[in-house]
Design a protein around this motif. Structure first.
Motif, PDB file in Angstrom:
ATOM      1  N   ARG A   1       1.945   4.601   7.496  1.00  0.00           N
ATOM      2  CA  ARG A   1       1.371   3.725   8.401  1.00  0.00           C
ATOM      3  C   ARG A   1       2.199   3.422   9.708  1.00  0.00           C
ATOM      4  NH1 ARG A   1      -1.664  -1.191   6.385  1.00  0.00           N
ATOM      5  NH2 ARG A   1      -2.236  -1.254   8.647  1.00  0.00           N
ATOM      6  N   LEU A   2       3.203   2.958   9.273  1.00  0.00           N
ATOM      7  CA  LEU A   2       4.363   2.338  10.066  1.00  0.00           C
ATOM      8  C   LEU A   2       4.954   3.531  11.042  1.00  0.00           C
ATOM      9  CD1 LEU A   2       6.441   0.133  10.730  1.00  0.00           C
ATOM     10  CD2 LEU A   2       7.977   0.828   9.031  1.00  0.00           C
TER      11      LEU A   2
ATOM     12  N   VAL B   1      -0.354   8.159  -4.102  1.00  0.00           N
ATOM     13  CA  VAL B   1       0.967   8.384  -3.403  1.00  0.00           C
ATOM     14  C   VAL B   1       0.748   9.102  -2.187  1.00  0.00           C
ATOM     15  CG1 VAL B   1       3.293   9.501  -3.667  1.00  0.00           C
ATOM     16  CG2 VAL B   1       2.267   8.065  -5.573  1.00  0.00           C
ATOM     17  N   SER B   2       1.298   8.810  -0.921  1.00  0.00           N
ATOM     18  CA  SER B   2       0.913   9.504   0.052  1.00  0.00           C
ATOM     19  C   SER B   2       1.706  10.735   0.200  1.00  0.00           C
ATOM     20  CB  SER B   2       1.354   8.663   1.361  1.00  0.00           C
ATOM     21  OG  SER B   2       1.293   9.462   2.641  1.00  0.00           O
TER      22      SER B   2
ATOM     23  N   GLN C   1      -4.652  11.804   6.457  1.00  0.00           N
ATOM     24  CA  GLN C   1      -3.593  11.477   5.715  1.00  0.00           C
ATOM     25  C   GLN C   1      -4.099  12.083   4.360  1.00  0.00           C
ATOM     26  OE1 GLN C   1      -2.396   7.696   5.564  1.00  0.00           O
ATOM     27  NE2 GLN C   1      -0.356   8.185   4.383  1.00  0.00           N
ATOM     28  N   GLY C   2      -3.007  12.919   3.332  1.00  0.00           N
ATOM     29  CA  GLY C   2      -2.855  13.341   2.000  1.00  0.00           C
ATOM     30  C   GLY C   2      -2.336  12.430   1.282  1.00  0.00           C
ATOM     31  N   TRP C   3      -3.005  12.178  -0.048  1.00  0.00           N
ATOM     32  CA  TRP C   3      -2.676  11.561  -0.918  1.00  0.00           C
ATOM     33  C   TRP C   3      -3.196  12.339  -2.326  1.00  0.00           C
ATOM     34  CZ3 TRP C   3      -1.765   6.421   0.491  1.00  0.00           C
ATOM     35  CH2 TRP C   3      -2.528   6.058   1.539  1.00  0.00           C
ATOM     36  N   LEU C   4      -2.016  11.940  -3.176  1.00  0.00           N
ATOM     37  CA  LEU C   4      -2.213  12.405  -4.587  1.00  0.00           C
ATOM     38  C   LEU C   4      -2.338  11.081  -5.497  1.00  0.00           C
ATOM     39  CD1 LEU C   4       0.772  15.021  -5.238  1.00  0.00           C
ATOM     40  CD2 LEU C   4      -1.740  15.433  -4.897  1.00  0.00           C
TER      41      LEU C   4
ATOM     42  N   PRO D   1       0.740  -1.226  -0.039  1.00  0.00           N
ATOM     43  CA  PRO D   1       0.000  -0.057  -0.034  1.00  0.00           C
ATOM     44  C   PRO D   1       0.895   1.185  -0.019  1.00  0.00           C
ATOM     45  CG  PRO D   1      -0.138  -1.118   2.200  1.00  0.00           C
ATOM     46  CD  PRO D   1       0.563  -2.110   1.091  1.00  0.00           C
ATOM     47  N   ALA D   2       0.200   2.392  -0.633  1.00  0.00           N
ATOM     48  CA  ALA D   2       1.125   3.387  -0.795  1.00  0.00           C
ATOM     49  C   ALA D   2       1.377   4.219   0.380  1.00  0.00           C
ATOM     50  CB  ALA D   2       0.408   4.510  -1.969  1.00  0.00           C
TER      51      ALA D   2
END
Lengths: 205, 216
Positions: free
Chosen positions: B37-38, B165-166, B154-157, B31-32
């Protein structure tokens, strides 16, 4: 130039930047191992995350004279198997069903170790070569079909394919893969190809 | 599998390897947001949220451009401090030096995001700055509630093909409404910004709270 030992030492010492580097280097292979066992992207993602969390928390005990990759592999496999077993317990409480599945924890350790190494070798390919290998082996396209999809001459596809397979052959020369169907029921502590992970497994304890 | 492929090289690969090359597990993409997350679970910083709590009488003018300039300047200061820390702790590594946004440079893109049904009152104006370290996305948010303890945004493109992509995580619990996110991919290929809400340690998929695309 940072040596592998220095790299491992930074990870052991809790360096945040090295954690990111370790993730970038191994997340694909960790995900491959988890996916090989679980065959579910969401659960594989959770197992992959558990792998890195467990590794990070166990890092102070990591022996930096041992390679980091096989150590992560053993943690990844265990995380995925734990998830697999939890899921099975939830699926059925019928003793007959559970007995019938006893000893079956998905693909063998050899198979997942080989998948780990193949994934690392694939990830190390240049992007244009990796793309050709993927389209050929996973998607099943011919060279002319790949050329059409990538909008490049067939000769370019062939040369990329040749270079890619040469790199893969070099990277995987030590992998002794048997042409066999998946075995099952391999215990967590079983030796893997080359015996590398057998000794590493103790690091996780 | 093509006969041409068989004839052009893989003959020197063991059968087991070629079987694995046809296995989706070898090509499965993590996952992107896996790294974010980690880092969130391990409490390692993932992005820069610029504290802009104004002191009495010092609130910037309401013109959004002026406020963003302030945000960019604050981002520059924060990144400079961060880079200095990196240099002290990692002599010879200059990776953070080019990351500072320059308040005088114009944005390379501007657009808006709007709240989804999960956050209908939320919205944000976005300016994108091209920097040596990547693209800085400055969000001037409105109506986006602070994420409750134990959760985060969380932001994503997102690309037209759906690849995400995070660009970082944030929580808004400090009372500020400006957020700075960083992207390593250009908006030309990933023109949609999505903001999701997650429970820490929860599932990969979050709830979309704001969405907008370049050109809106």
């Amino acid at each position: 130039v940072t040596t592998e030992r220095e790299f491992a030492a930074r990870f052991r010492d809790g360096d945040d930047a090295t954690l990111r580097d370790v993730y970038e280097r191994y997340s694909g292979a960790v995900f491959t191992v988890a996916y090989s066992i679980l065959r579910d992207p969401t659960r594989a993602a959770d197992a992959a995350q558990a792998t890195f969390v467990n590794a990070w928390r166990a890092a102070p005990r990591f022996d930096i004279d041992q390679p980091l990759g096989p150590w992560l592999y053993t943690i990844a496999r265990r995380a995925a198997i734990d998830s697999y077993r939890r899921e099975r317990r939830l699926e059925s409480t019928d003793p007959d069903v559970l007995d019938g599945r006893a000893g079956s924890d998905g693909p063998s350790m050899e198979r997942t170790w080989e998948a780990w190494q193949v994934r690392l070798a694939v990830d190390a390919l240049p992007e244009d070569e990796r793309q050709v290998v993927r389209l050929a082996w996973y998607e099943g396209f011919s060279h002319p079909e790949i050329a059409e999809r990538l909008h490049v001459p067939v000769g370019t596809v062939k040369s990329r394919s040749h270079r890619a397979h040469r790199r893969l052959a070099d990277a995987l020369a030590h992998v002794r893969v048997e042409n066999r169907s998946d075995a099952s029921g391999v215990s967590d502590g079983a030796a893997v190809a080359g015996g590398t992970c057998d000794s590493e497994f103790d690091n996780e304890q | 599998m093509s006969s041409e492929m068989t004839a052009s090289g893989p003959a020197d690969l063991p059968d087991g390897v070629t079987a694995l090359l046809a296995d989706e597990a070898v090509w499965a993409v993590p996952p992107a947001d896996g790294l974010d997350r980690l880092l969130t679970e391990l409490a390692v910083p993932t992005s820069t949220v610029i504290p802009l709590t104004p002191r009495a009488g010092e609130r910037p003018a309401p013109a959004h451009r002026a406020r963003w300039r302030t945000a960019v300047a604050a981002a520059a200061a924060a990144v400079a401090v961060f880079a200095a820390g990196l240099m002290l702790g990692n002599a010879g590594d200059d990776s953070g030096q080019a990351a500072s946004p320059d308040a005088d440079d114009p944005p390379v893109a501007e657009f808006s995001v709007r709240g989804t049904s999960a956050a209908p009152d939320a919205a944000a104006d976005v300016e994108v700055f091209d920097r040596g370290a990547g693209y800085a996305l400055i969000l001037q948010t409105r109506g986006l509630a602070p994420a409750p303890d134990g959760s985060f945004y969380q932001g994503w493109l997102r690309s037209p093909a759906g690849e995400q992509v995070s660009v970082g995580t944030f929580h808004m619990r400090g009372g500020d409404d400006i957020v700075v996110l960083w992207s390593g991919v250009p908006l030309s290929g990933y023109p949609t910004l999505v903001v999701t809400r997650h429970d820490a340690g929860g599932s990969v998929a979050g709830e979309e709270v704001m969405v907008g695309a370049l050109g809106t």
